[in-house]
Design an enzyme around this catalytic site. Structure first.
Site, PDB file in Angstrom:
ATOM      1  CD  GLU A   1      -5.538  -6.822  -6.830  1.00 52.07           C
ATOM      2  OE1 GLU A   1      -5.720  -7.544  -7.854  1.00 52.07           O
ATOM      3  OE2 GLU A   1      -6.454  -6.255  -6.232  1.00 52.07           O
TER       4      GLU A   1
ATOM      5  CD  GLU B   1     -12.968  -6.932  -5.077  1.00 49.31           C
ATOM      6  OE1 GLU B   1     -11.777  -7.296  -4.951  1.00 49.31           O
ATOM      7  OE2 GLU B   1     -13.349  -6.131  -5.947  1.00 49.31           O
TER       8      GLU B   1
ATOM      9  CB  ALA C   1     -11.230  -5.307   0.809  1.00 48.37           C
TER      10      ALA C   1
ATOM     11  CD  GLU D   1      -8.466  -8.487  -3.256  1.00 48.70           C
ATOM     12  OE1 GLU D   1      -8.280  -8.815  -2.060  1.00 48.70           O
ATOM     13  OE2 GLU D   1      -8.590  -7.312  -3.637  1.00 48.70           O
TER      14      GLU D   1
ATOM     15  NE  ARG E   1      -3.973  -2.038   0.084  1.00 48.46           N
ATOM     16  CZ  ARG E   1      -4.869  -2.204  -0.878  1.00 48.46           C
ATOM     17  NH1 ARG E   1      -4.803  -1.470  -1.986  1.00 48.46           N
ATOM     18  NH2 ARG E   1      -5.838  -3.102  -0.739  1.00 48.46           N
TER      19      ARG E   1
END
Length: 225
Positions: A162, A112, A95, A116, A83
């Site tokens: 990701e 999601e 999320a 993910e 992040r």
């Protein structure tokens, strides 16, 4: 005794009210989008509050969903993802934004989890809803509890931050210990793990159905509902 059968020295306590936030819809005299970003915008609004014009600027956010996936051994699926604003690879739960027009909240959460973590679930419940930063943005997040997990038939290609995500299964109690020790600080993970820990102690009686309405999000996004 007095005429109404209450002793003079006996204190009469008020009937307790349910503890809850109070929705308020004020008259907005001006609302301008002052910045258009890739993911979210910044809005400037002037509104009347107690007879005065007040100007506030805030991040205008579409809202999001998050998923605490719990397996049969009470292990939580965690994702480590970079992040940039906090310059950290945080442990998180799956999320994503509610940025698909007309998409149901639960469908968004299911998407999601698949995108993910390559997982799907047979049991979905609403764990809780929360506002991330009420003084600076209008982001609302709904956190789901997903159980009855299994792998999806297909896997998803991941890009950008990701692309190098790390997945790990961690016991719920261990996650709570890490939260309380300050070693993990992602807000959705912190709130979800503490809520799940508390709900488990009451045999999950606090859970809501997966398709429960979300009136606060609907109130703030009338055009999208």
């Amino acid at each position: 005794m007095t005429s109404d059968n209450i002793a003079p020295d006996e204190q009469v306590l008020p009937v307790p009210r349910v503890l809850a936030d109070e929705p308020v819809d004020l008259a907005i005299s001006r609302s301008d989008r002052v910045f258009t970003g890739k993911i979210w915008d910044v809005r400037s609004e002037t509104f009347d509050y107690n007879g005065e014009n007040v100007l506030r600027e805030f991040v205008d956010h579409p809202g999001a969903v998050a998923v605490l996936a719990l397996d049969d051994d009470d292990r939580v699926l965690l994702i480590k993802q970079y992040r940039h604003p906090v310059r950290s690879r945080e442990w998180e739960i799956p999320a994503g934004l509610l940025d698909v027009t007309g998409e149901d909240f639960l469908v968004g959460a299911q998407r999601e989890l698949a995108e993910e973590a390559d997982l799907e679930a047979s049991e979905w419940s609403v764990l809780l809803d929360y506002a991330t930063t009420p003084g600076g943005n209008n982001e609302l997040i709904r956190i789901y509890l997903a159980r009855g997990l299994r792998a999806t038939e297909t896997t998803f290609e991941r890009t950008d931050e990701e692309a190098d995500m790390e997945l790990r299964w961690v016991g719920l109690d261990e996650v709570v210990d890490a939260v309380l020790a300050g070693r993990i600080q992602n807000p959705s993970l912190v709130i979800a793990s503490l809520a799940a820990h508390a709900s488990r102690q009451s045999a999950w009686t606090s859970l809501q159905p997966g398709d429960a309405p979300w009136p606060e999000w609907t109130r703030l996004h009338p055009a999208a509902s």
